[in-house]
Design a protein around this motif. Structure first.
Motif, PDB file in Angstrom:
ATOM      1  N   GLU A 520      29.358 -58.323 -40.957  1.00 43.48           N
ATOM      2  CA  GLU A 520      29.741 -57.888 -39.608  1.00 43.48           C
ATOM      3  C   GLU A 520      29.186 -58.835 -38.551  1.00 43.48           C
ATOM      4  OE1 GLU A 520      29.957 -53.073 -40.489  1.00 43.48           O
ATOM      5  OE2 GLU A 520      28.059 -54.002 -39.931  1.00 43.48           O
ATOM      6  N   LEU A 521      27.954 -59.307 -38.757  1.00 48.78           N
ATOM      7  CA  LEU A 521      27.375 -60.267 -37.808  1.00 48.78           C
ATOM      8  C   LEU A 521      28.170 -61.561 -37.785  1.00 48.78           C
ATOM      9  CD1 LEU A 521      23.590 -59.723 -38.576  1.00 48.78           C
ATOM     10  CD2 LEU A 521      24.742 -59.186 -36.416  1.00 48.78           C
ATOM     11  N   ALA A 522      28.652 -61.988 -38.965  1.00 47.48           N
ATOM     12  CA  ALA A 522      29.453 -63.213 -39.020  1.00 47.48           C
ATOM     13  C   ALA A 522      30.760 -63.035 -38.258  1.00 47.48           C
ATOM     14  CB  ALA A 522      29.719 -63.599 -40.477  1.00 47.48           C
ATOM     15  N   ARG A 523      31.392 -61.865 -38.427  1.00 51.82           N
ATOM     16  CA  ARG A 523      32.648 -61.624 -37.719  1.00 51.82           C
ATOM     17  C   ARG A 523      32.433 -61.554 -36.212  1.00 51.82           C
ATOM     18  NH1 ARG A 523      33.527 -58.399 -42.353  1.00 51.82           N
ATOM     19  NH2 ARG A 523      32.757 -56.520 -41.338  1.00 51.82           N
ATOM     20  N   ALA A 524      31.229 -61.137 -35.796  1.00 51.21           N
ATOM     21  CA  ALA A 524      30.923 -61.057 -34.369  1.00 51.21           C
ATOM     22  C   ALA A 524      30.455 -62.383 -33.794  1.00 51.21           C
ATOM     23  CB  ALA A 524      29.864 -59.981 -34.131  1.00 51.21           C
ATOM     24  N   GLY A 525      30.285 -63.402 -34.637  1.00 52.11           N
ATOM     25  CA  GLY A 525      29.873 -64.714 -34.153  1.00 52.11           C
ATOM     26  C   GLY A 525      28.381 -64.883 -33.995  1.00 52.11           C
ATOM     27  N   ALA A 526      27.571 -63.938 -34.520  1.00 50.82           N
ATOM     28  CA  ALA A 526      26.115 -64.044 -34.385  1.00 50.82           C
ATOM     29  C   ALA A 526      25.514 -65.016 -35.390  1.00 50.82           C
ATOM     30  CB  ALA A 526      25.472 -62.665 -34.545  1.00 50.82           C
ATOM     31  N   LEU A 527      26.231 -65.336 -36.447  1.00 52.94           N
ATOM     32  CA  LEU A 527      25.751 -66.314 -37.413  1.00 52.94           C
ATOM     33  C   LEU A 527      26.923 -66.809 -38.248  1.00 52.94           C
ATOM     34  CD1 LEU A 527      23.853 -64.706 -40.459  1.00 52.94           C
ATOM     35  CD2 LEU A 527      25.644 -63.588 -39.180  1.00 52.94           C
ATOM     36  N   GLU A 528      26.720 -67.969 -38.878  1.00 54.85           N
ATOM     37  CA  GLU A 528      27.681 -68.514 -39.832  1.00 54.85           C
ATOM     38  C   GLU A 528      27.192 -68.199 -41.240  1.00 54.85           C
ATOM     39  OE1 GLU A 528      28.358 -72.677 -39.302  1.00 54.85           O
ATOM     40  OE2 GLU A 528      28.289 -72.535 -37.117  1.00 54.85           O
ATOM     41  N   VAL A 529      28.126 -67.844 -42.104  1.00 53.39           N
ATOM     42  CA  VAL A 529      27.800 -67.557 -43.499  1.00 53.39           C
ATOM     43  C   VAL A 529      28.506 -68.587 -44.375  1.00 53.39           C
ATOM     44  CG1 VAL A 529      27.908 -65.887 -45.377  1.00 53.39           C
ATOM     45  CG2 VAL A 529      27.549 -65.103 -43.034  1.00 53.39           C
ATOM     46  N   HIS A 530      27.716 -69.300 -45.173  1.00 57.57           N
ATOM     47  CA  HIS A 530      28.265 -70.249 -46.143  1.00 57.57           C
ATOM     48  C   HIS A 530      27.814 -69.781 -47.518  1.00 57.57           C
ATOM     49  CE1 HIS A 530      29.459 -73.104 -42.983  1.00 57.57           C
ATOM     50  NE2 HIS A 530      28.330 -72.742 -42.392  1.00 57.57           N
ATOM     51  N   PRO A 531      28.673 -68.973 -48.205  1.00 57.52           N
ATOM     52  CA  PRO A 531      28.245 -68.418 -49.494  1.00 57.52           C
ATOM     53  C   PRO A 531      28.084 -69.482 -50.559  1.00 57.52           C
ATOM     54  CG  PRO A 531      30.517 -67.807 -49.012  1.00 57.52           C
ATOM     55  CD  PRO A 531      30.014 -68.567 -47.826  1.00 57.52           C
ATOM     56  N   ALA A 532      27.281 -69.146 -51.562  1.00 58.74           N
ATOM     57  CA  ALA A 532      27.025 -70.077 -52.657  1.00 58.74           C
ATOM     58  C   ALA A 532      28.306 -70.352 -53.421  1.00 58.74           C
ATOM     59  CB  ALA A 532      25.969 -69.495 -53.604  1.00 58.74           C
ATOM     60  N   GLY A 533      28.449 -71.590 -53.867  1.00 52.67           N
ATOM     61  CA  GLY A 533      29.606 -71.988 -54.671  1.00 52.67           C
ATOM     62  C   GLY A 533      29.171 -72.941 -55.752  1.00 52.67           C
ATOM     63  N   GLN A 534      30.066 -73.852 -56.105  1.00 48.65           N
ATOM     64  CA  GLN A 534      29.751 -74.847 -57.126  1.00 48.65           C
ATOM     65  C   GLN A 534      28.659 -75.803 -56.659  1.00 48.65           C
ATOM     66  OE1 GLN A 534      30.960 -73.854 -60.284  1.00 48.65           O
ATOM     67  NE2 GLN A 534      31.220 -76.039 -60.505  1.00 48.65           N
ATOM     68  N   GLY A 535      28.606 -76.049 -55.348  1.00 51.25           N
ATOM     69  CA  GLY A 535      27.633 -76.989 -54.840  1.00 51.25           C
ATOM     70  C   GLY A 535      28.091 -78.422 -54.966  1.00 51.25           C
ATOM     71  N   ALA A 536      27.444 -79.305 -54.234  1.00 49.49           N
ATOM     72  CA  ALA A 536      27.772 -80.723 -54.292  1.00 49.49           C
ATOM     73  C   ALA A 536      27.298 -81.315 -55.625  1.00 49.49           C
ATOM     74  CB  ALA A 536      27.114 -81.448 -53.127  1.00 49.49           C
ATOM     75  N   PRO A 537      27.945 -82.372 -56.112  1.00 50.89           N
ATOM     76  CA  PRO A 537      27.520 -82.982 -57.383  1.00 50.89           C
ATOM     77  C   PRO A 537      26.159 -83.647 -57.247  1.00 50.89           C
ATOM     78  CG  PRO A 537      29.235 -84.299 -56.330  1.00 50.89           C
ATOM     79  CD  PRO A 537      29.127 -83.033 -55.537  1.00 50.89           C
ATOM     80  N   ALA A 538      25.347 -83.510 -58.298  1.00 50.87           N
ATOM     81  CA  ALA A 538      23.978 -84.028 -58.258  1.00 50.87           C
ATOM     82  C   ALA A 538      23.780 -85.106 -59.301  1.00 50.87           C
ATOM     83  CB  ALA A 538      22.983 -82.889 -58.506  1.00 50.87           C
ATOM     84  N   ARG A 539      22.756 -85.918 -59.056  1.00 47.75           N
ATOM     85  CA  ARG A 539      22.307 -86.852 -60.078  1.00 47.75           C
ATOM     86  C   ARG A 539      20.835 -87.132 -59.839  1.00 47.75           C
ATOM     87  NH1 ARG A 539      21.404 -91.867 -58.147  1.00 47.75           N
ATOM     88  NH2 ARG A 539      22.469 -92.546 -56.255  1.00 47.75           N
ATOM     89  N   THR A 540      20.183 -87.681 -60.841  1.00 45.19           N
ATOM     90  CA  THR A 540      18.792 -88.099 -60.765  1.00 45.19           C
ATOM     91  C   THR A 540      18.714 -89.502 -61.338  1.00 45.19           C
ATOM     92  OG1 THR A 540      18.416 -87.073 -62.909  1.00 45.19           O
ATOM     93  CG2 THR A 540      17.852 -85.761 -60.988  1.00 45.19           C
ATOM     94  N   PRO A 541      17.658 -90.264 -61.079  1.00 46.97           N
ATOM     95  CA  PRO A 541      16.478 -89.916 -60.315  1.00 46.97           C
ATOM     96  C   PRO A 541      16.674 -90.096 -58.817  1.00 46.97           C
ATOM     97  CG  PRO A 541      16.238 -92.110 -61.212  1.00 46.97           C
ATOM     98  CD  PRO A 541      17.549 -91.574 -61.729  1.00 46.97           C
ATOM     99  N   PHE A 542      15.649 -89.682 -58.077  1.00 44.91           N
ATOM    100  CA  PHE A 542      15.647 -89.741 -56.630  1.00 44.91           C
ATOM    101  C   PHE A 542      15.257 -91.152 -56.181  1.00 44.91           C
ATOM    102  CE2 PHE A 542      15.478 -86.789 -52.978  1.00 44.91           C
ATOM    103  CZ  PHE A 542      15.132 -87.681 -51.989  1.00 44.91           C
ATOM    104  N   ALA A 543      15.992 -91.707 -55.235  1.00 45.56           N
ATOM    105  CA  ALA A 543      15.659 -93.027 -54.678  1.00 45.56           C
ATOM    106  C   ALA A 543      15.530 -92.906 -53.166  1.00 45.56           C
ATOM    107  CB  ALA A 543      16.740 -94.047 -55.030  1.00 45.56           C
TER     108      ALA A 543
END
Length: 702
Positions: A520-543
């Motif tokens: 309801e807060l999202a529909r009223a514009g009080a916050l944005e909701v970005h539900p969990a999904g597949q997510g961006a592709p990942a790789r390692t190691p960290f550079a």
């Protein structure tokens, strides 16, 4: 083709809990305490089912019927369209085809949506068949077994699907349907998790073509590079149809023409749909422990290496040889297998031939929980398609079980560490094999390179643990002394919690304040909701300089991201003031602050992001409420032993912003204290394990 189900559908206790927004234990209590609770209508004593209409009436009379989320309404619609076997599976591909229409041609549905039902009942099936033929090929309608979408039931389902897709997007909507389908068919399905699929795909590198001969719901093909030609086969026709739609939905909508996805039905061992074909990479988690895999009729099959037929009880080795036969010379095959395949005496001749041919290059022991069956520590076998004249005969044996799981089971595997451990060792070994460079140095307790001839004995046991020297203690005496000093400093800082935690006082009993849901807060514009999904592709190691990728496990552990973004493109990035919540309901919501490790990180899988308007909602207050046990429980859904947070159902009290900020400051101090405790506990575990290992190895003494 789906038929109408009986007029009186039945539900389980888990589904009743989902309807009412409670836990399964509450349903059990209702059955004991309320004599008017509906009587079981079917099922068994341990898992009874109840008539849905009676359950809904009782819940309504008791005031316990929660507003049914749109996803539940969609699944209920699919339940009314069962196949002849009594399962909703036959209707799920039709739902996926409709979501594919919304994904690729949203204007087509926009033009149809306003049509009267009589016209829509004819036009919609025609549009779905046209779309599937143009994108998936002329055989797609038959492969998907698309029903004739006629009648009010189908049209109502299409409208519900459109609502779900409008809220979450067609791709995320389809993934939610697949998750529900997996929960409803957990005994028949064991889909490869995206993290494990990503590991196999990373081993393959950048192949031009990928094959999965037992593709299930398509997880491994989905993890493969999008530019690769993807082919597969699946014995269950419904699963194959769902995998095909999944790959199509994850292809950018702007991709023109046929998508070039080649998924075929049938059992690949008994009826190979790609005879003689090869791929640059073959990725597979085959069925395990198949007794009737075709041993008798496949005695003289050309896929068997050196004519050695896999024994009747070694179906997994038959899959290994099938994958190898479809691997191009110099190409790579990677399979997830039970650990017993490496050591069962019946399979020693096949293992010996794999070593003699130089095809088997690595056996990796993974931690339990990496992939189903989750209680078994699976092995990962890596093979190369034999190349004439290649006399390389070395095998990398790697024990990666140190990456987890910890106290949290399969959800606490350190996937970035697991990826680094496996990929770093494999890439160094594979580069040496390709160039003739010196082999990488052995790492006691982790990996060792062994000559194939040294593994050829009466057992030909390939289990890594049998061949690795013990690991050296992680720290020497000076290092452990330093850890002790650091831990003492942590304990000193925590010695006076009253200076770190907010002072509190009891509150007199008061009425319950009015509440509002996140949706309801999202529909009223009080916050944005970005539900969990597949997510961006990942790789390692960290550079340095790369974009960190945040996962749910980073949030739960309170550690910085250990993976990085693996591909360019539009992704959701965390910024100060955002509230990050793991999709698994475990009270680990965190606020992003300027300069902290999560600031600027891309969102990975299973992470919700809430972006409140600070003039209306205080982020610390929101995160504190999300960490509260009772509120989190009421916003959770329960199925197949997993608790997931339905973020839009989460309830907040309606409070002035000044009061929110006052409570938010207290919540923030509590969260900081908890983080300090976690850091001290991690340091203590490192210290005690180092002392134990040093004393056991004889490098330290009291």
């Amino acid at each position: 083709m789906p038929d109408r189900m009986p007029d009186r559908p039945e539900v389980t206790a888990v589904e009743i809990a989902r309807l009412a927004g409670v836990g399964r234990a509450a349903v059990s209590n209702w059955r004991r305490r309320h004599p008017d609770f509906p009587r079981p209508a079917g099922g068994s004593d341990s898992s009874p089912t109840f008539r849905l209409d009676q359950v809904e009436q009782w819940l309504r009379e008791q005031g316990k019927l929660a507003e049914l989320p749109v996803l539940e309404q969609v699944w209920r619609g699919l339940e009314t369209l069962r196949d002849p076997a009594g399962h909703p599976a036959g209707a799920v591909p039709a739902a996926g085809a409709f979501l594919l229409l919304l994904h690729r041609e949203p204007a087509a549905w926009a033009a149809l949506a306003g049509e009267p039902d009589t016209a829509l009942a004819t036009a919609l099936p025609r549009e779905l068949r046209r779309l599937t033929v143009s994108t998936l090929g002329p055989d797609a309608p038959a492969l998907l077994d698309l029903p004739v979408l006629a009648g009010a039931t189908y049209l109502d389902l299409a409208r519900l699907l459109a609502r779900l897709a409008d809220r979450d997007g067609p791709v995320a909507a389809y993934e939610q349907l697949l998750a529900r389908y997996g929960e409803a068919n957990s005994r028949q399905l064991g889909p490869t998790p995206p993290e494990a699929a990503g590991l196999l795909a990373a081993l393959a590198g950048h192949p031009g073509s990928v094959l999965d001969p037992a593709c299930g719901l398509g997880a491994l093909l989905l993890a493969a590079p999008r530019a690769a030609r993807r082919a597969g086969q699946e014995a269950d026709p419904v699963h194959g149809a769902l995998a095909l739609l999944r790959l199509a939905l994850h292809t950018p909508a702007a991709t023109a023409g046929p998508l070039g996805l080649d998924l075929r039905p049938g059992n690949a061992l008994r009826a190979d749909a790609h005879p003689g074909g090869t791929a640059d990479a073959v990725l597979c988690q085959p069925p395990y422990n198949e007794r009737d895999w075709g041993h008798d009729e496949l005695q003289y099959d050309s896929r068997w290496l050196a004519g050695v037929v896999p024994p009747r009880g070694e179906s997994e080795l038959a899959w290994v040889l099938h994958c190898l036969a479809h691997t191009a010379p110099g190409g790579l095959a990677a399979l997830l297998l039970p650990p017993t395949v490496a050591s069962r005496r019946a399979g020693r001749r096949v293992r010996a031939e794999l070593l003699r041919s130089g095809a088997l290059r690595a056996v990796v022991a993974l931690p339990a929980g990496a992939a189903p069956p989750y209680g078994v520590p699976l092995h990962l076998w890596v093979l190369r398609g034999p190349v004439p004249g290649d006399d390389f005969r070395q095998v990398l044996l790697l024990d990666a079980t140190g990456a987890g799981p910890g106290e949290g089971g399969r959800d606490r595997i350190d996937w970035p560490l697991l990826h680094r451990t496996v990929l770093d060792a494999w890439r160094a070994f594979d580069a040496a094999a390709a160039t003739g460079a010196p082999l990488p140095a052995d790492r006691p307790g982790v990996h060792r390179t062994v000559a194939a001839i040294d593994l050829l004995d009466d057992e030909t046991d390939l289990a890594p643990a049998r061949h690795l020297p013990p690991a050296a203690p992680a720290e020497d005496a000076d290092g452990l002394t330093h850890l002790q000093l650091r831990l003492a400093e942590r304990f000193a800082a925590l010695a006076e919690p009253e200076a770190l935690l907010p002072r509190v006082r009891p509150v007199a009993a008061a009425g319950t304040p009015p509440t509002v849901t996140v949706g309801e807060l999202a529909r009223a514009g009080a916050l944005e909701v970005h539900p969990a999904g597949q997510g961006a592709p990942a790789r390692t190691p960290f550079a340095p300089g790369e974009t960190p990728l945040l996962t749910d496990q980073d949030l739960i552990a309170g550690t910085p991201p250990a993976a990085v973004l693996a591909a360019e493109g539009p992704v959701l990035m965390a910024r100060p003031g955002d509230v990050l919540v793991p999709a698994l309901a475990n009270a680990a919501a965190r606020v992003v602050r300027p300069g902290d490790p999560y600031d600027g990180a891309a969102l990975g899988a299973r992470v919700h992001l809430l972006r409140p308007d600070p003039g209306q909602l205080d982020p610390d207050h929101l995160a504190g409420r999300l960490r509260a046990t009772d509120a989190t429980r009421r916003a959770s859904s329960y199925a197949s032993g997993t608790t997931r947070l339905d973020i839009r159902r989460f309830e907040l009290p309606r409070l002035p912003i000044e009061r929110q900020r006052e409570l938010g400051a207290a919540f923030h101090r509590i969260a900081e204290f908890e983080a300090a405790l976690q850091q001290a506990a991690a340091l203590a575990r490192t210290l005690t394990q180092g002392l134990t290992d040093g004393l056991a190895a004889g490098t330290l003494e009291p």
